[in-house]
Design a protein around this motif. Structure first.
Motif, mmCIF file in Angstrom:
data_model
loop_
_atom_site.group_PDB
_atom_site.id
_atom_site.type_symbol
_atom_site.label_atom_id
_atom_site.label_comp_id
_atom_site.label_asym_id
_atom_site.label_seq_id
_atom_site.Cartn_x
_atom_site.Cartn_y
_atom_site.Cartn_z
ATOM 1 N N TYR A 1 31.921 35.683 36.935
ATOM 2 C CA TYR A 1 33.152 35.579 37.997
ATOM 3 C C TYR A 1 34.367 35.510 37.130
ATOM 4 O O TYR A 1 34.418 35.082 35.855
ATOM 5 C CB TYR A 1 33.032 34.090 38.541
ATOM 6 N N SER A 2 35.298 36.211 37.604
ATOM 7 C CA SER A 2 36.408 36.574 36.866
ATOM 8 C C SER A 2 37.651 36.121 37.725
ATOM 9 O O SER A 2 38.027 36.193 38.647
ATOM 10 C CB SER A 2 36.912 38.284 36.867
ATOM 11 N N HIS A 3 37.884 34.854 36.895
ATOM 12 C CA HIS A 3 39.151 34.157 37.472
ATOM 13 C C HIS A 3 40.455 34.874 37.522
ATOM 14 O O HIS A 3 41.095 34.887 38.349
ATOM 15 C CB HIS A 3 39.416 33.034 36.448
ATOM 16 N N ALA A 4 40.610 35.758 36.411
ATOM 17 C CA ALA A 4 41.738 36.416 36.206
ATOM 18 C C ALA A 4 41.979 37.628 37.348
ATOM 19 O O ALA A 4 43.014 37.632 37.973
ATOM 20 C CB ALA A 4 41.957 37.349 34.808
ATOM 21 N N LEU A 5 40.992 38.396 37.724
ATOM 22 C CA LEU A 5 40.823 39.371 38.582
ATOM 23 C C LEU A 5 40.942 38.772 40.139
ATOM 24 O O LEU A 5 41.655 39.331 40.926
ATOM 25 C CB LEU A 5 39.884 40.202 38.450
ATOM 26 N N SER A 6 40.381 37.735 40.328
ATOM 27 C CA SER A 6 40.152 36.923 41.514
ATOM 28 C C SER A 6 41.672 36.388 41.875
ATOM 29 O O SER A 6 42.353 36.640 43.191
ATOM 30 C CB SER A 6 39.221 35.991 41.515
ATOM 31 N N ALA B 1 40.607 38.313 46.022
ATOM 32 C CA ALA B 1 39.001 38.716 46.038
ATOM 33 C C ALA B 1 38.452 37.732 45.245
ATOM 34 O O ALA B 1 38.677 36.790 44.442
ATOM 35 C CB ALA B 1 38.821 40.085 45.869
ATOM 36 N N GLU B 2 37.157 37.634 45.678
ATOM 37 C CA GLU B 2 35.959 36.940 44.709
ATOM 38 C C GLU B 2 35.352 38.167 43.681
ATOM 39 O O GLU B 2 34.461 38.893 44.312
ATOM 40 C CB GLU B 2 34.926 36.300 45.704
ATOM 41 N N VAL B 3 35.734 37.947 42.495
ATOM 42 C CA VAL B 3 35.445 39.357 41.695
ATOM 43 C C VAL B 3 34.623 38.893 40.493
ATOM 44 O O VAL B 3 34.664 37.852 40.130
ATOM 45 C CB VAL B 3 36.843 39.710 41.007
ATOM 46 N N ARG C 1 43.821 45.236 48.298
ATOM 47 C CA ARG C 1 43.190 45.887 49.391
ATOM 48 C C ARG C 1 41.830 44.972 49.820
ATOM 49 O O ARG C 1 41.353 45.204 50.562
ATOM 50 C CB ARG C 1 42.806 47.201 49.272
ATOM 51 N N TRP C 2 41.673 44.195 48.689
ATOM 52 C CA TRP C 2 40.395 43.527 48.785
ATOM 53 C C TRP C 2 40.225 42.016 49.155
ATOM 54 O O TRP C 2 39.311 41.415 48.550
ATOM 55 C CB TRP C 2 39.662 43.744 47.456
ATOM 56 N N ALA C 3 41.523 41.385 49.156
ATOM 57 C CA ALA C 3 41.535 40.151 49.583
ATOM 58 C C ALA C 3 40.486 39.620 50.436
ATOM 59 O O ALA C 3 39.967 40.186 51.501
ATOM 60 C CB ALA C 3 43.088 39.679 50.200
ATOM 61 N N GLY C 4 39.715 38.502 49.865
ATOM 62 C CA GLY C 4 38.720 37.902 50.668
ATOM 63 C C GLY C 4 37.320 38.419 50.651
ATOM 64 O O GLY C 4 36.280 37.950 51.058
ATOM 65 N N LYS C 5 37.467 39.531 50.142
ATOM 66 C CA LYS C 5 36.035 40.302 49.699
ATOM 67 C C LYS C 5 35.222 39.799 48.511
ATOM 68 O O LYS C 5 35.871 39.487 47.696
ATOM 69 C CB LYS C 5 36.321 41.732 49.725
ATOM 70 N N GLN C 6 34.136 40.036 48.551
ATOM 71 C CA GLN C 6 33.432 39.919 46.960
ATOM 72 C C GLN C 6 33.161 41.149 46.609
ATOM 73 O O GLN C 6 32.569 41.976 47.193
ATOM 74 C CB GLN C 6 31.918 39.092 47.519
ATOM 75 N N VAL C 7 33.654 41.375 45.439
ATOM 76 C CA VAL C 7 33.683 42.559 44.725
ATOM 77 C C VAL C 7 32.743 42.366 43.350
ATOM 78 O O VAL C 7 33.063 41.456 42.574
ATOM 79 C CB VAL C 7 35.131 42.948 44.375
ATOM 80 N N ALA C 8 32.190 43.392 43.165
ATOM 81 C CA ALA C 8 31.574 43.611 41.791
ATOM 82 C C ALA C 8 32.179 44.814 40.994
ATOM 83 O O ALA C 8 32.331 46.112 41.631
ATOM 84 C CB ALA C 8 29.965 43.763 41.877
ATOM 85 N N ILE C 9 32.563 44.635 39.785
ATOM 86 C CA ILE C 9 33.086 45.716 38.925
ATOM 87 C C ILE C 9 31.883 45.988 37.682
ATOM 88 O O ILE C 9 31.740 44.720 37.061
ATOM 89 C CB ILE C 9 34.393 45.268 38.315
ATOM 90 N N VAL C 10 31.495 47.117 37.495
ATOM 91 C CA VAL C 10 30.706 47.322 36.456
ATOM 92 C C VAL C 10 31.433 47.588 35.058
ATOM 93 O O VAL C 10 32.022 48.619 35.207
ATOM 94 C CB VAL C 10 29.572 48.247 36.729
ATOM 95 N N LEU C 11 31.160 46.663 33.757
ATOM 96 C CA LEU C 11 31.712 46.977 32.867
ATOM 97 C C LEU C 11 30.736 47.482 32.127
ATOM 98 O O LEU C 11 29.764 47.301 31.508
ATOM 99 C CB LEU C 11 31.967 45.602 32.161
#
Length: 317
Positions: free
Chosen positions: A29-34, A39-41, A293-303
């Motif tokens: 979970y990324s607090h910074a990006l969320s 969004a829930e990143v 654009r992504w507020a409220g969405k669950q987002v996954a970012i591949v590092l």
């Protein structure tokens, strides 16, 4: 053409095949990006793979899928795919020969050699290295392993999607870097079929061949400028299976500048205390570019990787 249904099945098979040899990486979970986006990143930490890159998945699946009698394997790579092939070849008991473009990062080439591979350098674009490697494979009868233009490789990369679907409850949006399209086709294709996930492909503006090819409706032969995202740099092989897959799977295709890549690298290294390379930062930069654009969405970012040279890292920081 490889369908999404076929891809789902191949990804599940790949997950079972490679699980003893490849890490199930965390979705952190990324607090910074969320906080930035609402969004829930989550960050899929493929930078923690044994070779420092997601490429290990596709290479391992492909080499373990080879029939009996193979003694070696030929590949072309600017770094991460070569490391993955060299590592997977050890597991499969094969001799790896890797053709590398002359502009490949020295640190990555050294890492390939350290894993026991024979290196042959090719002047010019990474696509020329691929062509040279294919020709050598045809002449010697050895199997050639593309970094993206192979259903076994795409399915191996798709195991990222299998893990994300298992670890997270929704995965409404996926951000991943796009070079030849293996990662976005595999992970994005699996999640689109399993969860209806929106797939966002991310490319450096300095080398966005697949991005421009998708816009044009055909694979283009375009020059590339130097980029921190060397793992996605270069052209796309004519007839690549990933082109049609990307056309079907990718919902948004974004490009980011070199400055945006630097900012994203510093943010992840500084806030998450984990090392990433430029190609991983491309996905983060694209998310930041569109965060509202992504507020409220669950987002996954591949590092997608961590293989950055010390000199480049010093300049970025």
């Amino acid at each position: 053409m490889l369908t999404l249904s076929d891809l789902q099945s191949l990804c599940h098979e790949a997950a079972g095949r490679i699980s003893p040899h490849v890490r199930h990486t965390p979705a952190e979970y990324s607090h910074a990006l969320s906080e930035v986006s609402g969004a829930e990143v989550y960050l899929k930490l493929e930078n923690l793979q044994a070779t420092g890159s997601f490429k290990l998945r596709g290479a391992t699946n492909a080499l373990l899928s080879l029939g009996a009698g193979a003694t070696g394997v030929v590949a072309a790579s600017s770094g991460n795919h070569g490391m993955a092939v060299a590592h997977a070849a050890r597991v499969a008991g094969l001799y790896p020969l890797i053709f590398v473009p002359d502009g490949a990062a020295a640190s990555k080439v050294e890492a390939i050699e350290a894993l026991g591979a024979e290196i042959r350098r090719v002047e010019g674009d990474p696509v020329l290295a691929e062509t040279t490697a294919r020709t050598h494979a045809d002449e010697t009868g050895l199997p050639y392993l593309s970094p993206y233009n192979d259903p076994r490789v795409v399915a191996g990369q798709g195991t990222i999607g299998v893990e994300l679907a298992s670890d997270l409850d929704r995965v409404e949006v996926l951000f991943a870097s796009m070079g030849g399209g293996g990662l976005i086709s595999g992970a994005g294709g699996y999640l689109k079929g399993a969860r209806g996930t929106r797939v966002v492909a991310c490319s450096p503006l300095n080398s966005a061949v697949m991005h421009e090819s998708l816009r044009a409706g055909q694979v283009l032969d375009l020059p590339s400028l130097p980029t921190l995202s060397d793992g996605t740099a270069g052209g796309v092989e004519p007839g690549a299976i990933t082109f049609d897959l990307c056309r079907e799977i990718v919902d948004d295709s974004l490009t980011v500048s070199e400055d945006e890549i630097r900012v994203a690298m510093r943010m992840i290294i500084g806030r998450h205390h984990t090392l990433i390379e430029g190609s991983a930062a491309v996905a983060v930069a694209a998310f930041l570019q569109t965060a509202d654009r992504w507020a409220g969405k669950q987002v996954a970012i591949v590092l997608c990787g961590a293989n950055v040279g010390i000199g480049v890292l010093k300049k970025v920081l």
